[in-house]
Design a protein around this motif. Sequence first.
Motif, PDB file in Angstrom:
ATOM      1  N   SER A  12     -13.576 -44.663   4.412  1.00  0.00           N
ATOM      2  CA  SER A  12     -14.845 -44.465   3.876  1.00  0.00           C
ATOM      3  C   SER A  12     -15.909 -44.963   3.116  1.00  0.00           C
ATOM      4  N   PHE A 172     -16.512 -35.626   4.388  1.00  0.00           N
ATOM      5  CA  PHE A 172     -16.975 -36.500   5.577  1.00  0.00           C
ATOM      6  C   PHE A 172     -15.388 -37.422   5.308  1.00  0.00           C
ATOM      7  N   ASP A 176     -13.824 -38.627  13.105  1.00  0.00           N
ATOM      8  CA  ASP A 176     -15.051 -36.762  13.405  1.00  0.00           C
ATOM      9  C   ASP A 176     -14.834 -35.374  13.924  1.00  0.00           C
ATOM     10  N   ARG A 191     -11.438 -33.535  19.865  1.00  0.00           N
ATOM     11  CA  ARG A 191     -11.607 -32.284  19.163  1.00  0.00           C
ATOM     12  C   ARG A 191     -12.365 -31.184  18.819  1.00  0.00           C
ATOM     13  N   LEU A 229     -16.110 -33.954   8.956  1.00  0.00           N
ATOM     14  CA  LEU A 229     -17.334 -34.857   9.670  1.00  0.00           C
ATOM     15  C   LEU A 229     -17.095 -36.312   9.303  1.00  0.00           C
ATOM     16  N   SER A 230     -17.197 -37.404  10.266  1.00  0.00           N
ATOM     17  CA  SER A 230     -17.458 -38.782  10.232  1.00  0.00           C
ATOM     18  C   SER A 230     -18.257 -39.245   9.925  1.00  0.00           C
ATOM     19  N   SER A 231     -18.076 -40.142   8.433  1.00  0.00           N
ATOM     20  CA  SER A 231     -18.952 -40.779   7.474  1.00  0.00           C
ATOM     21  C   SER A 231     -19.294 -41.655   8.283  1.00  0.00           C
ATOM     22  N   SER A 233     -19.781 -42.595  12.139  1.00  0.00           N
ATOM     23  CA  SER A 233     -21.007 -41.875  12.477  1.00  0.00           C
ATOM     24  C   SER A 233     -21.540 -39.875  13.251  1.00  0.00           C
ATOM     25  N   PRO A 234     -21.925 -40.091  11.574  1.00  0.00           N
ATOM     26  CA  PRO A 234     -21.936 -38.104  11.474  1.00  0.00           C
ATOM     27  C   PRO A 234     -22.894 -37.149  12.172  1.00  0.00           C
ATOM     28  N   ASP A 235     -21.968 -36.655  12.796  1.00  0.00           N
ATOM     29  CA  ASP A 235     -22.439 -35.198  13.710  1.00  0.00           C
ATOM     30  C   ASP A 235     -21.941 -34.066  13.489  1.00  0.00           C
ATOM     31  N   GLY A 237     -19.359 -32.196  13.341  1.00  0.00           N
ATOM     32  CA  GLY A 237     -17.957 -32.060  13.341  1.00  0.00           C
ATOM     33  C   GLY A 237     -17.392 -31.102  13.414  1.00  0.00           C
TER      34      GLY A 237
END
Length: 406
Positions: A12, A172, A176, A191, A229-231, A233-235, A237
Motif C-alpha cells: 500500500s 488497509f 479487500d 471474501r 480492507l483494501s487500500s 479500493s476501500p470498501d 472489507g
Amino acid sequence: MALFVQKFGGTSVGSLERIEAVAELVVKTRQQGHQVVVVLSAMSGETNRLIDMARQLDTRPNSRELDVLLTTGEQVSVALLAMAIIKRGHSAISLLADQVGIQTSNHFGKAQIERIHTERLKQELEHNRIAIIAGFQGRDNEGNITTLGRGGTDTTAVELAAALKADECQIFTDVDGVYTTDPRIDSNARRLAYVTCAEMLALASLGAKVLHLRSVEAAGRHKVPLRVLSSFSPDAGTLITYEENSRLQSTVSGIAASRDEVQVSVLSSTENTPKLRLIEALCTEHNIEIDMITQTQQHSEKIGYAFTVHSNDHLQVIEILQSNLGYIRAHHVESNMGVAKVSAVGLGIKSNCGVTEQFFSALAQEGIKTLMDASSEIKVSVLVEEKYLELAVRTLHATFFSESTE
Ligand code: ADP
Ligand code: ASP
Ligand code: MG
C-alpha cells in the motif's frame, strides 16, 4: 467525531504514487471530521532488502543490530507520508516508536509490546495533527530498539487502537478483506463479510498472513473493533467480530497454508529410542515452539520422532540437537525444508465429526500424501510436500466451499 487507527502495509506504500494515494485516503478521513492515527509498514521489498544485506555480511547477524537495521524501513515510509500530507495543507507529524513511547520486551526480532504511553499521541491529536507512526518497532527497558517480527505493523496498529480506545482499527492491505483462503492461491476464494476473532486467530496462527497473529490476539484481549480492507479500493472489507456463539460461525470458515515449516527428525537405533521429554525440554529452554509431532520409523532400522518447527528456528534447533545427541539418546538429526502445512479452520469443526473424514479423503483422492497431521477442536492440519501446497488448498477449498455449501 470518531478516532480511527489506519494501518497501511508494504504494498500500500510501495511507491511514491502509492504514498500519494494513501495521503489522499487519510486526508479524506480527516475531512470527514475524524481524528486519524496512521501506522505504516516499510515500502514493499525494503525489509527483505535489508535482511539480505545483513545476511551477506553474516549468515546469522547479531540480533540487536539486525533490529536497528530493519526499523529504518519504516522510518522512510512515515517521513514520506507526512510530507505528502503536509503538502496537501494538513498538519501531520511522523513519529518513531521510541518517540511515541512503545515499550516492548527485550526479545530482538520477536519483541512483545508491553506498554504504550499515549501522552505524546494525545497531544498531537489535540493539536489536530495526523500522527504517522512507524509500525513493527519498539524500545525495550534498556533503551534498545526492538522489532515485533515479520508482519508486526498490524500489531502496532491494534495495540495503539486499544491504548487510545479508538473507534475502529482499519488494516488497509492489498486484498479487500479476509477470504475463505488466500485469493492468490485460489481464485474461487470468497471474501468473508465477518469472521469471528477465534476463527481469525486460528487462520492467522496457521499461516493466513493477512493479519499478524499477535494483532489478532491483542484485538481479542482488548475487544478492538477491527476491520481488514483494501487500500486500493476501500470498501466494507471484513469485520472481526467477538460474538463467539453467533450464527456467523460455519463448519469450516477457511483454509490456511504455511510454507514456514521445517520437519525435523531425531533418529536412533531401534533398541534406543530418543528421549522425547528431553528434546522438548531443550526446545522450551531455547524458546523454540514444536508444532506437529509424531513417532517415526524413518528407515527400516531407525526409530525416532519427527516434529515441525517454524523455519526461523531451523538452524538453531539443528545446532542444539546436534550438540546434545548423547543427552537426548539419538544418533542423528535430519531436516526437511520442502514441506508445507495446510489446514481447515472453523469453530463448527468440533461439533461436526464428518469434517476430518472429508478433509483426508479429499486429499487422498488427489493423490496428496500427508506426512504428519494434527487436529484440535477448531482445526485439522496436515503436513505435505511443499509442491502440493496449492493443489491441497484448492482441493480442500472446493470440498468445503463448493456452490452447494453456500
Ligand atoms: P500487508 O503488506 O498489507 O501487511 P500482507 O502481505 O501481510 O499485506 O497480507 C496480505 C496478503 O495475505 C494477501 O495479499 C494474501 O495473499 C494473503 N492472504 C493469506 N491468506 C489470506 C486470506 N485468508 N484472506 C485474505 N488474504 C490472505
Ligand atoms: N516491514 C515489516 C515486514 O516486512 C513489518 C510489516 O510490514 O508489518 O515484515
Ligand atoms: Mg502484513
